[in-house]
Design an enzyme around this catalytic site. Sequence first.
Site, mmCIF file in Angstrom:
data_model
loop_
_atom_site.group_PDB
_atom_site.id
_atom_site.type_symbol
_atom_site.label_atom_id
_atom_site.label_comp_id
_atom_site.label_asym_id
_atom_site.label_seq_id
_atom_site.Cartn_x
_atom_site.Cartn_y
_atom_site.Cartn_z
ATOM 1 N N TYR A 166 -0.161 -3.186 14.424
ATOM 2 C CA TYR A 166 -1.166 -2.569 13.552
ATOM 3 C C TYR A 166 -2.145 -1.725 14.375
ATOM 4 O O TYR A 166 -2.714 -2.194 15.360
ATOM 5 C CB TYR A 166 -1.919 -3.656 12.792
ATOM 6 C CG TYR A 166 -2.897 -3.129 11.779
ATOM 7 C CD1 TYR A 166 -2.448 -2.552 10.590
ATOM 8 C CD2 TYR A 166 -4.266 -3.205 11.996
ATOM 9 C CE1 TYR A 166 -3.346 -2.069 9.659
ATOM 10 C CE2 TYR A 166 -5.176 -2.727 11.071
ATOM 11 C CZ TYR A 166 -4.708 -2.159 9.909
ATOM 12 O OH TYR A 166 -5.598 -1.675 8.982
ATOM 13 N N ASP A 191 -2.512 -3.148 3.514
ATOM 14 C CA ASP A 191 -2.787 -3.039 4.943
ATOM 15 C C ASP A 191 -3.770 -4.126 5.339
ATOM 16 O O ASP A 191 -4.772 -4.357 4.646
ATOM 17 C CB ASP A 191 -3.391 -1.665 5.251
ATOM 18 C CG ASP A 191 -2.452 -0.823 6.095
ATOM 19 O OD1 ASP A 191 -1.290 -1.224 6.258
ATOM 20 O OD2 ASP A 191 -2.885 0.229 6.577
ATOM 21 N N GLU A 211 0.809 -1.220 0.000
ATOM 22 C CA GLU A 211 0.000 0.000 0.000
ATOM 23 C C GLU A 211 0.840 1.266 0.000
ATOM 24 O O GLU A 211 0.346 2.342 -0.304
ATOM 25 C CB GLU A 211 -0.932 -0.015 1.216
ATOM 26 C CG GLU A 211 -2.140 0.884 1.075
ATOM 27 C CD GLU A 211 -3.181 0.638 2.149
ATOM 28 O OE1 GLU A 211 -3.611 1.617 2.763
ATOM 29 O OE2 GLU A 211 -3.550 -0.524 2.371
#
Length: 688
Positions: free
Chosen positions: A305, A103, A7
């Site tokens: 994350y 992601d 990404e």
Amino acid sequence: MKLCITEKPSVAKDIAQILGADVRRDGYFEGGEYKVTWTFGHLCTLKEPGDYEERWKRWALGVLPMIPARFGIKVIPDKGIEKQFQVIENLISEADEVINCGDAGQEGELIQRWVMQKASVNCPVKRLWISSLTDESIREGFARLQPESDFDNLYHAGLSRAIGDWILGMNATRLYSLKYSSPGNVLSIGRVQTPTLALIVQRHFEIENFKPEDYWELKTLYRGALFNATSGRFKSPEEAEAALEAIKSYPMVIKDVQKKKGREAPPRLFDLTSMQVECNKKWGWTADETLRLIQSLYEKKVTTYPRVDTTYLSEDIYPKVPGILRNMTPYATLTSSILADKLPKSKKVFDNTKVTDHHAIIPTGQSPSVLVGNERQLYHLIALRFIAAFYPDCKFLSTTVLGEVDKTGFKATGKVIEDAGWRIVYDNTQSNDDTKDDENSDDRILPDFTIGESGPHEPSLQKRTTQPPKYYTEGTLLRAMESAGKTVEDEELREAMKENGIGRPSTRAAIIETLFKRKYIYRNRKSIMASQAGIDLISTINEDLLKSAKLTGLWENKLRRIERGDYSASDFIQELKILINEIVINVLSDNSKSKIIVDNTSRGSDKSGGDDSDLKEGNSVKPTKPRAPRTTKFEQVECPICGKGHILKGKTAFGCSRFREGCSLRLSFIDYPESLTPAKLKKILKKK
């Protein structure tokens, strides 16, 4: 050749190094059997109305609602984006296998799927799913690549969200702009944005309409401890003075003393929302600032994350925790005591049933030495929360003393910390939350009282005034969005309500920023205030479906169910199609007086509203007068779709009387002239 699509360029570089693809090309890396390229976030977007039909390019009530037969995507018209997409498209045409390295979340899945769909992937696709960007995590992820089909429901949920925002945003924004604003100006409506604004406007009126009232409390001081009368508040000074005089000549008698041992568990690990709330409370950071900082920590590999909505860890993380703690060398004085024994495995920390795609935000064990300023401050906050989770509970002794003066009851409470437990991590015995007013706190230390003892006391009255609700801060607004407008303090209940929250943790900051950008709200120090434009907009919207936090929360729940595979994406979209048809008919039938709308957004491109569109600044909106209602009756014309309703004539189209029950018939005056008599319309419908 195996093609990895990430990404961001920075993530592509990290993955390329691990895979040995260390030769830099224009738009990608290559080496061995791998090529690694990247997007810049969204390269593709849903098509705009004018891309589907020529007549939808023009803003007109007669073409609403705009619902494409099939939604399509397009590459965002930008030279840099178009160039990178061409690189990806060429690489995909040469690939034997594509690895989606986007992601690991709903938005990341949608971004990558749209690019691969637009570039016509015809080879097998696998998914890299990782919770941190450390070298170890990336290697583990490539060792257990998963089939793309395992994430189809995640994609369907993301697609449903995007299409739902398009249906409501595009149509409702045009509808309200054309109906209630002056030409060229926009009243922006969004599936998440509008209910969020409604919360702020509602709080504005709660405060504005609040009428303060005085009241009196009876208290007395006995042996240095402040006792409160159990009779409650007095509404008049005469009543309060009478109660005070009645006890002055009598001694305090202790009737009961209760001591209970209590425990306080460590604070939960962070999810994104709780982190944004904490940072706003401690340092006044906006939700967007905190999101950008934690995203940077993730990309620097020091935290996991960030766009998560759980405060739990999955059980497979448990064996890794001691290693993470050992690697957190700047915190060795705090970690050494808990590493000396086997770490506890509490259900309040490790619970697979509370974790879906990702676990709570924790350190990775990588050195934070590269961090400075606010990034270092945020990392420290996360590190302390993580360490505290493995400390024992704080133990305290809670005391409740009941006394009596003549026939008037009094109560005093106090708490003594016996074992600080996790509070040692924060280097004090106060709560990690803001300390309370000492006078009303349960944390006061009381002297030892004996049942039956008595003695003189010092009674007094305290005059107080009721206070209005407080304006939202970004922190309290995030909590309200998380719980669909309900104020919830209990952690367990808050956790259960997350499924019905407004928006997702990853999007709430952007929604708030959008409201600021469109000048519907503004900041007054830490408080968030509704502007006149925001107040007028919410006052104009008579459709509760567009501004109800509860109903929007239910839509969000359905999106989560789509993600889990127990609700149909097509059913969700169909519901929104019926909804927007109902809204259009209702608004066009509104013959109320014009409303003055002040707004600062004007029409630019065809990105007409919604939660993600970008609008240019423009002039104030002036009121427009609604047209007179049409009263021609068409009751004798049966609806050809449902067969149960009859035809109604609106201002820009014919519709069905059963539109509230879901009948979607709409005959625009463009195709069916409004001059048609009931007999002629009936004849035309019979032929068709």
